[in-house]
Write an enzyme that holds these catalytic residues in place. Structure first.
Site, PDB file in Angstrom:
ATOM      1  N   SER A  25       0.791  -1.198   0.108  1.00 53.42           N
ATOM      2  CA  SER A  25      -0.168  -0.206   0.004  1.00 53.42           C
ATOM      3  C   SER A  25       0.974   1.342   0.171  1.00 53.42           C
ATOM      4  O   SER A  25       1.727   1.432   0.792  1.00 53.42           O
ATOM      5  CB  SER A  25      -0.926   0.177   1.122  1.00 53.42           C
ATOM      6  N   ARG A  26       0.523   2.204  -0.766  1.00 57.00           N
ATOM      7  CA  ARG A  26       1.227   3.458  -0.906  1.00 57.00           C
ATOM      8  C   ARG A  26       0.308   4.493  -0.119  1.00 57.00           C
ATOM      9  O   ARG A  26       0.744   5.583   0.027  1.00 57.00           O
ATOM     10  CB  ARG A  26       1.485   4.037  -2.143  1.00 57.00           C
ATOM     11  N   LYS A  76     -12.972  -5.023   1.055  1.00 60.40           N
ATOM     12  CA  LYS A  76     -13.691  -3.832   0.909  1.00 60.40           C
ATOM     13  C   LYS A  76     -15.307  -4.243   1.149  1.00 60.40           C
ATOM     14  O   LYS A  76     -16.208  -3.473   1.432  1.00 60.40           O
ATOM     15  CB  LYS A  76     -13.351  -3.319  -0.406  1.00 60.40           C
ATOM     16  N   ASN A  97     -14.092   1.691   1.268  1.00 62.74           N
ATOM     17  CA  ASN A  97     -12.741   1.722   1.292  1.00 62.74           C
ATOM     18  C   ASN A  97     -12.027   2.639   2.445  1.00 62.74           C
ATOM     19  O   ASN A  97     -11.050   2.880   2.620  1.00 62.74           O
ATOM     20  CB  ASN A  97     -12.230   2.037  -0.208  1.00 62.74           C
ATOM     21  N   GLY A 141     -14.019  -3.258 -18.787  1.00 64.85           N
ATOM     22  CA  GLY A 141     -13.774  -3.832 -17.569  1.00 64.85           C
ATOM     23  C   GLY A 141     -15.294  -3.692 -16.828  1.00 64.85           C
ATOM     24  O   GLY A 141     -15.632  -2.935 -16.655  1.00 64.85           O
ATOM     25  N   GLY A 143     -15.290  -5.233 -13.275  1.00 60.65           N
ATOM     26  CA  GLY A 143     -14.829  -5.627 -11.833  1.00 60.65           C
ATOM     27  C   GLY A 143     -15.377  -4.692 -10.916  1.00 60.65           C
ATOM     28  O   GLY A 143     -16.143  -3.745 -10.926  1.00 60.65           O
ATOM     29  N   ARG A 166     -14.384  -8.756 -21.113  1.00 63.68           N
ATOM     30  CA  ARG A 166     -14.298  -9.987 -21.699  1.00 63.68           C
ATOM     31  C   ARG A 166     -15.710 -10.993 -21.365  1.00 63.68           C
ATOM     32  O   ARG A 166     -16.137 -11.707 -22.181  1.00 63.68           O
ATOM     33  CB  ARG A 166     -13.020 -10.609 -21.018  1.00 63.68           C
ATOM     34  N   THR A 167     -15.752 -11.021 -20.125  1.00 62.53           N
ATOM     35  CA  THR A 167     -17.087 -11.839 -19.660  1.00 62.53           C
ATOM     36  C   THR A 167     -18.444 -10.991 -19.735  1.00 62.53           C
ATOM     37  O   THR A 167     -18.489 -10.260 -18.827  1.00 62.53           O
ATOM     38  CB  THR A 167     -16.737 -12.367 -18.166  1.00 62.53           C
ATOM     39  N   TYR A 236      -2.006   2.477 -12.813  1.00 66.47           N
ATOM     40  CA  TYR A 236      -0.883   3.384 -12.381  1.00 66.47           C
ATOM     41  C   TYR A 236       0.388   2.807 -12.462  1.00 66.47           C
ATOM     42  O   TYR A 236       1.612   3.677 -12.074  1.00 66.47           O
ATOM     43  CB  TYR A 236      -1.085   4.505 -11.487  1.00 66.47           C
TER      44      TYR A 236
HETATM   45  P1  ATR Z   1     -10.927  -4.976  -9.754  1.00 63.97           P
HETATM   46  O1  ATR Z   1     -11.842  -5.054  -8.232  1.00 63.97           O
HETATM   47  O2  ATR Z   1      -9.522  -4.330  -9.656  1.00 63.97           O
HETATM   48  O3  ATR Z   1     -11.754  -4.437 -10.686  1.00 63.97           O
HETATM   49  P2  ATR Z   1     -11.567  -7.583 -10.866  1.00 63.97           P
HETATM   50  O4  ATR Z   1     -12.968  -7.515  -9.865  1.00 63.97           O
HETATM   51  O5  ATR Z   1     -10.916  -9.013 -10.652  1.00 63.97           O
HETATM   52  O6  ATR Z   1     -10.564  -6.621 -10.167  1.00 63.97           O
HETATM   53  O7  ATR Z   1     -11.869  -7.316 -12.198  1.00 63.97           O
HETATM   54  C1  ATR Z   1     -10.961  -7.313 -13.218  1.00 63.97           C
HETATM   55  C2  ATR Z   1     -11.272  -6.835 -14.597  1.00 63.97           C
HETATM   56  O8  ATR Z   1     -10.298  -6.988 -15.591  1.00 63.97           O
HETATM   57  C3  ATR Z   1     -12.459  -7.880 -14.988  1.00 63.97           C
HETATM   58  O9  ATR Z   1     -13.341  -6.629 -15.918  1.00 63.97           O
HETATM   59  C4  ATR Z   1     -11.829  -8.660 -15.710  1.00 63.97           C
HETATM   60  O10 ATR Z   1     -12.361  -9.225 -16.718  1.00 63.97           O
HETATM   61  P3  ATR Z   1     -13.503 -10.593 -16.521  1.00 63.97           P
HETATM   62  O11 ATR Z   1     -14.706  -9.882 -15.783  1.00 63.97           O
HETATM   63  O12 ATR Z   1     -13.919 -11.202 -17.708  1.00 63.97           O
HETATM   64  O13 ATR Z   1     -12.633 -11.521 -15.773  1.00 63.97           O
HETATM   65  C5  ATR Z   1     -10.765  -7.826 -16.382  1.00 63.97           C
HETATM   66  N1  ATR Z   1      -9.574  -8.685 -17.233  1.00 63.97           N
HETATM   67  C6  ATR Z   1      -8.457  -9.173 -16.449  1.00 63.97           C
HETATM   68  N2  ATR Z   1      -7.740  -9.909 -17.095  1.00 63.97           N
HETATM   69  C7  ATR Z   1      -8.214  -9.533 -18.203  1.00 63.97           C
HETATM   70  C8  ATR Z   1      -7.758 -10.216 -19.723  1.00 63.97           C
HETATM   71  N3  ATR Z   1      -6.596 -11.011 -19.624  1.00 63.97           N
HETATM   72  N4  ATR Z   1      -8.626  -9.871 -20.919  1.00 63.97           N
HETATM   73  C9  ATR Z   1      -9.693  -9.084 -20.482  1.00 63.97           C
HETATM   74  N5  ATR Z   1     -10.011  -8.574 -19.495  1.00 63.97           N
HETATM   75  C10 ATR Z   1      -9.477  -8.946 -18.487  1.00 63.97           C
END
Ligand code: ATR
Length: 296
Positions: A25-26, A76, A97, A141, A143, A166-167, A236
């Site tokens: 952690s920074r 979190k 957070n 993304g 997540g 991706r998903t 970052y």
């Molecule tokens: P965070 O809490 O930091 O957002 P996370 O919940 O693990 O971390 O989410 C990571 C995100 O990066 C997700 O959207 C993930 O896509 P999936 O939902 O398909 O898993 C995306 N991600 C991570 N690695 C990836 C890759 N190689 N290609 C495409 N998307 C990726």
């Protein structure tokens, strides 16, 4: 009016960042810098909290050991459940957070969205106007980080949010969880949005040091974005990600992820120590000097 620290009799309020692991952690660098800058008595320490033990740690806060602190992975979501009260931001994002004691109550919020919008306001003023009908945004993304970003975008009244992931099912769930004009699409379909988006935000781990590179589907739309478009990466490490590099080459305005990290820390510091700190170039440089180098 800045909030006063909970224990006025406590001449040296203690704050923390807890996580597992927490070593990376920074946050201590940032908060200790502000404590010194404002000549405040106070401390900020890293506390390793094992998964499953957050409830016991929260009791230590309630007993007065700390005025509050930051919560990082993997706690979190639990922090939101275990706090005595949580605000709308934390509830909508589904994670907290930042926590603090107030009149005997352990309160929780999520400041990631504040950091995200404050950073864009600083690095790309007018990013949300898209001359004045509101911005159309592509979020990459779906997540936990995307939830904070999307909450911030909606707070600022953007016109539309397209979530590419991706998903696809995770993007669809996210689009459903928030009220507004949100749509989900696969990463492979982003080309169709290129000419109509005003802001692109990467919230995924793609492009982070040690993680897979940014999807070519996303990189390839950069030259086709409107000239006023802004490209933002919440990653970052490295500070200039391949996505930001591509945007800069095209002459677009960019916002890097370090600003979000610094700005999200402001509200917590104010709650614990009673002074609203500023994000300065000097602080930014200090944190940059602590980031791993290109070989790191
Ligand atoms: P965070 O809490 O930091 O957002 P996370 O919940 O693990 O971390 O989410 C990571 C995100 O990066 C997700 O959207 C993930 O896509 P999936 O939902 O398909 O898993 C995306 N991600 C991570 N690695 C990836 C890759 N190689 N290609 C495409 N998307 C990726």
């Amino acid at each position: 009016m800045p909030a006063s620290p909970e224990k006025s009799e406590n001449i040296s309020p203690a704050a923390f960042v807890c996580g597992w692991p927490v070593q990376h952690s920074r946050s201590p660098l940032v908060h200790r810098y502000w404590l010194a800058e404002h000549h405040l008595a106070g401390s900020y320490e890293k506390v390793p909290v094992e998964p499953g033990t957050l409830a016991a740690f929260f009791d230590r806060i309630r007993q007065g050991e700390f005025v509050g602190g930051n919560i990082t992975l993997p706690h979190k979501e639990d922090a939101l459940k275990l706090a005595d009260a949580a605000d709308d931001a934390a509830k909508a994002i589904g994670a907290a957070n930042t926590v603090w004691m107030e009149a005997g109550t352990l309160r929780a919020t999520n400041t990631d969205w504040i950091g995200f919008v404050a950073n864009l306001d600083e690095q790309a003023p007018g990013w949300d106007r898209a001359d004045s009908g509101g911005a159309s945004v592509l979020v990459v993304g779906a997540g936990g980080a995307a939830r904070g970003v999307i909450y911030g975008l909606l707070q600022r009244g953007v016109k539309s949010v397209h979530i590419a992931n991706r998903t696809i099912s995770k993007a669809a769930t996210l689009a459903n969880d928030f009220d507004g004009n949100l749509t989900a699409l696969p990463l492979g379909d982003v080309a169709g949005l290129a000419e109509s988006v005003d802001l692109v935000v990467n919230t995924s781990s793609m492009g982070m040091r040690g993680q897979p590179p940014m999807s070519e589907d996303v990189i390839n739309i950069i030259p086709y974005l409107p000239g006023h478009a802004v490209v933002c990466d919440i990653v970052y490490t490295p500070l200039e990600t391949p996505l930001l590099e591509a945007a800069e080459k095209t002459g677009l305005t960019t916002a890097d992820g370090l600003g979000m990290l610094l700005h999200q820390a402001v509200p917590g510091f104010e709650k614990w120590f009673g002074v609203r700190p500023k994000v300065s170039e000097k602080l930014r440089d200090l944190v940059i000097s602590d980031l791993p180098g290109d070989t790191g």
